[in-house]
Design a protein around this motif. Structure first.
Motif, PDB file in Angstrom:
ATOM      1  N   CYS A  25      24.937  -0.252  78.206  1.00 15.63           N
ATOM      2  CA  CYS A  25      25.591   0.645  77.250  1.00 15.63           C
ATOM      3  C   CYS A  25      25.324   2.072  77.326  1.00 15.63           C
ATOM      4  CB  CYS A  25      25.743   0.250  75.745  1.00 15.63           C
ATOM      5  SG  CYS A  25      26.503  -1.457  75.791  1.00 15.63           S
ATOM      6  N   PHE A  41      27.402   5.384  78.406  1.00 13.55           N
ATOM      7  CA  PHE A  41      27.697   6.409  77.557  1.00 13.55           C
ATOM      8  C   PHE A  41      27.493   7.626  78.446  1.00 13.55           C
ATOM      9  CE2 PHE A  41      25.767   9.412  74.710  1.00 13.55           C
ATOM     10  CZ  PHE A  41      26.734   9.669  73.879  1.00 13.55           C
ATOM     11  N   LEU A  53      36.446  -5.602  75.441  1.00 15.13           N
ATOM     12  CA  LEU A  53      35.218  -5.359  74.754  1.00 15.13           C
ATOM     13  C   LEU A  53      34.735  -4.140  75.662  1.00 15.13           C
ATOM     14  CD1 LEU A  53      33.515  -5.692  72.502  1.00 15.13           C
ATOM     15  CD2 LEU A  53      32.137  -7.652  73.827  1.00 15.13           C
ATOM     16  N   ALA A  54      34.821  -4.414  76.685  1.00 13.54           N
ATOM     17  CA  ALA A  54      34.089  -3.083  77.827  1.00 13.54           C
ATOM     18  C   ALA A  54      34.965  -1.862  77.409  1.00 13.54           C
ATOM     19  CB  ALA A  54      34.115  -3.527  79.183  1.00 13.54           C
ATOM     20  N   LEU A  92      34.258  -0.115  74.255  1.00  9.28           N
ATOM     21  CA  LEU A  92      33.013   0.510  74.181  1.00  9.28           C
ATOM     22  C   LEU A  92      33.164   1.936  74.921  1.00  9.28           C
ATOM     23  CD1 LEU A  92      30.521  -2.212  74.716  1.00  9.28           C
ATOM     24  CD2 LEU A  92      30.943  -0.923  72.590  1.00  9.28           C
ATOM     25  N   LEU A 151      35.160   4.340  72.849  1.00  6.73           N
ATOM     26  CA  LEU A 151      34.184   4.637  71.825  1.00  6.73           C
ATOM     27  C   LEU A 151      33.286   5.885  72.467  1.00  6.73           C
ATOM     28  CD1 LEU A 151      33.152   4.533  68.956  1.00  6.73           C
ATOM     29  CD2 LEU A 151      31.726   2.713  69.637  1.00  6.73           C
ATOM     30  N   SER A 152      32.764   5.462  73.670  1.00  6.46           N
ATOM     31  CA  SER A 152      31.769   6.459  74.178  1.00  6.46           C
ATOM     32  C   SER A 152      32.697   7.920  74.332  1.00  6.46           C
ATOM     33  CB  SER A 152      31.363   5.845  75.521  1.00  6.46           C
ATOM     34  OG  SER A 152      30.465   4.781  75.270  1.00  6.46           O
TER      35      SER A 152
END
Length: 211
Positions: free
Chosen positions: A37, A41, A160-161, A164, A167-168
């Motif tokens: 993760c 990011f 889910l990926a 994320l 969100l990043s």
């Protein structure tokens, strides 16, 4: 429950068992997951930071006495156009490879996590008393290991990926925009709050359209 023959249906908020399941699934791979993760990011940071780097490049071309450009300070003060171009290529390359690394590794870790859930479910189901299999329809048991397993696998590997990654992107855009100019931060927070209100207002309508 082994003695239950009722199908559990949840509506409204997500059941807390979803979070527990995610934790149990990913816990054996926690350190690789955190590193993956973090790499994802940083990949988004490198890709989105190109806009900031281009802005610094444009400021460097305005001239020393231009009132429309920021003065050249910091570690890019002595850069030429060739230096900016080289670093743009470096940022793009790092962003691409780190994002690709995140996608591949996260999918791999998710596959391992889902497999552990599948194996644990089979192990626990095989320990149930025979009376459980007499009461529960065979189709329901088979569905848990076929259709439901496939749905969980798709959820862990794809959405889910993607969540994320989004969100990043959101966190990175807020940070980079704030670095470019702090005046942009209040409008961004206002837009986020507005979108959240719109989502809350239309949440039930969205649920109905998904069915």
């Amino acid at each position: 429950m082994p003695g239950s023959n009722a199908e559990q249906v949840n509506e409204g908020a997500y059941d807390k068992n979803i979070g527990i399941t995610l934790w149990l699934a990913y816990r054996p791979y926690l350190i690789p997951l955190i590193l993956t993760c973090f790499a994802g990011f940083m990949g988004r940071v490198f890709l989105l930071a190109n806009a900031n780097l281009v802005g610094l490049w444009v400021d460097s071309l305005c001239g020393q006495y231009s009132s429309h450009c920021l003065p050249r300070t910091g570690w890019t003060a002595t850069w030429t156009s060739a230096d900016f171009l080289i670093w743009l290529w470096i940022f793009v390359s790092l962003g691409f490879f780190l994002s690709l690394f995140f996608r591949v590794c996260f999918s791999r870790l998710s596959a391992l996590a889902v497999s552990s859930i599948h194996d644990e479910t089979i192990l626990r189901t095989s320990r149930f008393p025979m009376s459980y299999f007499d009461r529960v329809p065979v189709g329901r048991i088979v569905t848990r290991f076929a259709s439901d397993y496939g749905n969980v696998f798709r959820l862990f590997g794809g959405p889910l990926a993607e969540f994320l990654a989004i969100l990043s992107d959101l966190v990175t855009m807020i940070l980079l925009t704030s670095l470019a100019s702090s005046y942009f931060l209040p409008p961004i927070l206002l837009i986020i709050a507005f979108h959240f209100v719109v989502y809350r207002f239309n949440r039930e309508f969205l649920k109905m359209n998904r069915r």
